[in-house]
Scaffold this active site. Sequence first.
Site, short mmCIF file in Angstrom:
data_model
loop_
_atom_site.label_atom_id
_atom_site.label_comp_id
_atom_site.label_asym_id
_atom_site.label_seq_id
_atom_site.Cartn_x
_atom_site.Cartn_y
_atom_site.Cartn_z
N HIS A 1 0.83 -1.19 0.00
CA HIS A 1 0.00 0.00 0.00
C HIS A 1 0.88 1.26 0.00
O HIS A 1 2.03 1.22 0.43
CB HIS A 1 -0.91 0.01 1.22
CG HIS A 1 -2.02 -0.98 1.15
ND1 HIS A 1 -3.04 -1.00 2.08
CD2 HIS A 1 -2.30 -1.98 0.29
CE1 HIS A 1 -3.88 -1.98 1.78
NE2 HIS A 1 -3.45 -2.59 0.70
N GLU B 1 0.75 4.01 1.81
CA GLU B 1 1.18 4.50 3.11
C GLU B 1 2.38 3.72 3.63
O GLU B 1 3.31 4.30 4.20
CB GLU B 1 0.03 4.42 4.12
CG GLU B 1 -1.17 5.27 3.77
CD GLU B 1 -2.23 4.55 2.94
OE1 GLU B 1 -3.41 4.94 3.06
OE2 GLU B 1 -1.89 3.61 2.19
N CYS C 1 -6.69 2.25 5.11
CA CYS C 1 -7.44 1.05 5.49
C CYS C 1 -7.40 0.84 7.00
O CYS C 1 -6.46 1.25 7.68
CB CYS C 1 -6.91 -0.18 4.76
SG CYS C 1 -5.22 -0.64 5.13
N CYS D 1 -3.06 0.25 7.28
CA CYS D 1 -2.38 1.53 7.06
C CYS D 1 -2.68 2.53 8.17
O CYS D 1 -1.80 3.29 8.57
CB CYS D 1 -2.74 2.09 5.70
SG CYS D 1 -2.03 1.11 4.35
#
Length: 149
Positions: free
Chosen positions: A50, A52, A75, A85
């Site tokens: 992801h 982040e 998320c 995240c």
Amino acid sequence: MSDEDFMRRAIELAATRVGRTAENPSVGCVIVRDGVVVGEGVTGEGGRPHAEEQALRAAGDAARGATAYVTLEPCARRSGGGPSCSELLAAAGVARVVIAASDSSVFAGGEGCRRLQGAGIVTDQGLMEAEARALYAAYRPAKTLESRR
């Protein structure tokens, strides 16, 4: 530079992977401390890692006290398990998260923001939302946990 400038950069990052992140949306994340970009990330091809995660890895200790600009709500849970995240941002000590667009997915659905706020992180939502939403025209958020396993 302004909040808009940093969010514009996050949107530019996300735009580079639209259509290449499988069922996941392409998200951009820019981490800024004292007006300087200390980390950037975009969702990996196929949906992992992801944005982040990548931006936090790049920022390292500089993420503590920083502001993260994210194109879509971080998320709150991961389909494959592991820290979400929102948990990673909190653990890194980010002070503020600016979010362009909310995510109605079962993996976020407002819970990502609530988790950040519960950790004492200031969250601002809706900055450049229309521009970010344009990236997600084809994104179909998961409505059940089983739909993404």
